[in-house]
Design an enzyme around this catalytic site. Structure first.
Site, PDB file in Angstrom:
ATOM      1  N   HIS A 161       0.835  -1.227   0.000  1.00 48.83           N
ATOM      2  CA  HIS A 161       0.000   0.000   0.000  1.00 48.83           C
ATOM      3  C   HIS A 161       0.860   1.265   0.000  1.00 48.83           C
ATOM      4  O   HIS A 161       0.415   2.309   0.465  1.00 48.83           O
ATOM      5  CB  HIS A 161      -0.952   0.034   1.194  1.00 48.83           C
ATOM      6  N   SER A 282      14.880  22.329 -14.852  1.00 50.87           N
ATOM      7  CA  SER A 282      13.718  23.159 -15.157  1.00 50.87           C
ATOM      8  C   SER A 282      14.218  24.506 -15.645  1.00 50.87           C
ATOM      9  O   SER A 282      15.234  25.011 -15.177  1.00 50.87           O
ATOM     10  CB  SER A 282      12.864  23.334 -13.905  1.00 50.87           C
ATOM     11  N   LYS A 288      15.756  22.125  -9.592  1.00 44.50           N
ATOM     12  CA  LYS A 288      15.086  20.877  -9.953  1.00 44.50           C
ATOM     13  C   LYS A 288      15.922  19.898 -10.759  1.00 44.50           C
ATOM     14  O   LYS A 288      16.786  20.267 -11.523  1.00 44.50           O
ATOM     15  CB  LYS A 288      13.791  21.178 -10.710  1.00 44.50           C
ATOM     16  N   GLU A 295       9.902   8.941 -16.458  1.00 43.33           N
ATOM     17  CA  GLU A 295       8.493   9.281 -16.701  1.00 43.33           C
ATOM     18  C   GLU A 295       8.055   8.820 -18.091  1.00 43.33           C
ATOM     19  O   GLU A 295       6.942   8.331 -18.287  1.00 43.33           O
ATOM     20  CB  GLU A 295       8.283  10.792 -16.570  1.00 43.33           C
TER      21      GLU A 295
END
Ligand code: ARG
Length: 469
Positions: A161, A282, A288, A295
């Site tokens: 979970h 970024s 970042k 992804e």
């Protein structure tokens, strides 16, 4: 308007040239040019068989083979201008062959149709791709197993979970994916076995009256045997569907691993580091580091599963045998298989680069009462308590620790004895995460000694099969 030159291949009884839009919707050369190598290989085998069977002369067959080699070379060099009016790769190749060798080219299509030709080309293309997938997946497995061996004893939280559940090792976690990609390889191999029958010689749909030798072409093209039913041969696209299904499942695995990398890389987790090679910055937020490659690996499953669904929709409800609908089989399959190959390659690169941060993993592994099960097991083993009762007692002890704001290893013995007076000091031997993972020696368990053994056995198996190549 009369224009009998509209299509030299089939225009004999046609008076008008096709509408511009007809040309556009009908043409597949824009994408089936990818089948050129398979098309030429198939044609050479067919011509050789025709000559061997006495259907065409040996000298015509020689001319055809030589001409086809030249066409192949021209295509490879990017010198051949494909024509939309010639619809597809099959007619483009044949037209160019005619320019090069003259009328003998017209004999190549004896005892053959574009229906069995395209079924053959596409099947060989998918088969080649499946072979390259096996090599790529073995490479990914090898990278994972090597990392696993390197970090066999690095403790991390195991989750259910997405809540810390029990401590495991990073190596064990990586080996879970080695198993998945191993199953994927068997799925592709299984599909390959079934697809390895040669449809060439089914002709348009009914077979042919020429005395062809289908076993000869099947063998020459690396198939186990010719297909058995001419109708099925030209209308079957199971080989592409099965491959897309296997790729979908495998891409789903890639997607899960990619998602874990994304999570692990967040500052909140901070479990792994990935080098600049696989991340982006970024344009506005200088701090970042984004896991774009992961992804994208996570996302690729969308178009791969979409292609499986898409081709299923194209094929459903088609009456036997060939219908032009089936020309829609290729584009999405090519695209999906390409996307899958890129995702496997990128994942292999990322795994090679991935570095765990053991301190962070260890800290989280030890939090959240992750050794509660070890405590319950201790009660069962040492006090001969039934597991259900031990579960209950442990729950009460966890509650006491929670109240004091400490983790299990820091909870004073007296507090535990307040819940169950027979507990002794010995209990602390099972409460550390190190001892917890060490104790999980059951077959397939997370104990570092298991992980080392399993990683080595995978590496041996993979290297025996020729990796790293
Ligand atoms: N370009 C066609 C395809 O991809 C080749 C087969 C054409 N056959 C036909 N009967 N029109 O399906």
């Amino acid at each position: 308007m009369t224009d009998k030159s509209a299509n030299k291949m089939w225009g004999g009884r046609f008076e008008m040239s096709p509408d511009e839009l007809m040309v556009r919707i009908n043409a597949s050369i824009g994408f089936d040019k990818a089948l050129a190598p398979q098309d030429i290989r198939g044609s050479k085998a067919h011509a050789a068989m025709l000559a061997e069977s006495g259907i065409i002369s040996k000298s015509d067959a020689r001319e055809i083979a030589k001409g086809l080699d030249q066409v192949a070379a021209e295509i490879e060099a990017g010198e051949l201008q494909f024509s939309e009016r010639l619809e597809d790769i099959h007619m483009n190749v044949e037209a160019r062959l005619t320019e090069i060798i003259g009328p003998a080219a017209g004999r190549l299509h004896t005892a053959r149709s574009r229906n069995d030709q395209v079924a053959l080309d596409f099947r060989m293309y998918v088969r080649d791709v499946v072979d390259s997938f096996d090599t790529a997946l073995a490479g990914l497995q090898h990278g994972l197993a090597r990392k696993a061996l390197e970090h066999a004893g690095v403790i991390m939280p195991g989750f259910t979970h997405l809540q810390p559940a029990q401590p495991v090792t990073f190596g064990h976690h990586l080996l879970a994916y080695v198993e998945m990609f191993g199953r994927d390889r068997t799925r592709f191999a299984d599909a390959r076995k079934r697809m390895n029958e040669c449809p060439l010689g089914a002709a348009a749909l009914a077979g042919t009256s020429f005395p062809i030798d289908r076993h000869m072409t099947a063998k020459a093209l690396g198939f186990d045997r010719p297909t058995s039913n001419s109708l099925d041969s030209v209308s079957d696209r199971d080989f592409a569907l099965e491959t897309l299904a296997a790729a979908t499942i495998s891409a789903m695995h890639l997607s899960r691993l990619a998602e874990e990398i994304v999570i692990w890389m967040t500052p909140q987790f901070g479990f792994v580091r990935l080098s600049d090679k696989w991340t982006t910055g970024s344009s506005i937020m200088p701090q970042k580091r984004n896991p774009d490659a992961a992804e994208l690996c996570r996302a690729k499953v969308g178009r791969i599963a979409g292609a499986f669904q898409g081709l299923t929709m194209v094929m459903k409800g088609l009456p036997l045998t060939y219908s032009k609908d089936m020309q829609e089989d290729k584009e999405q399959t090519f695209d999906a298989l390409e996307a899958y190959a890129v995702a496997v390659a990128a994942m292999t690169g990322m795994i090679g680069d991935l570095e765990p941060v053991p301190e962070r993993m260890r800290a989280v592994a030890g939090s959240g009462y992750s050794t509660a099960t070890d405590l319950a097991d201790w009660l069962v083993r040492t006090l001969k308590m039934p597991f259900r009762e031990a579960h209950h007692v442990t729950g009460a002890i966890v509650k006491a620790a929670e109240k004091r704001g400490v983790d299990l290893p820091e909870l004073p013995l007296a507090v535990m004895q307040g819940v169950e007076k027979r507990i002794t000091n010995d209990v602390f031997s099972v409460l550390s995460v190190e001892n917890s993972v060490k104790s999980r020696k059951s077959h397939g368990g997370t104990a570092p000694q298991n992980v080392v053994k399993m990683a080595k056995s995978w590496l041996k198996r993979l290297e025996k099969a020729g990796l790293p190549g």
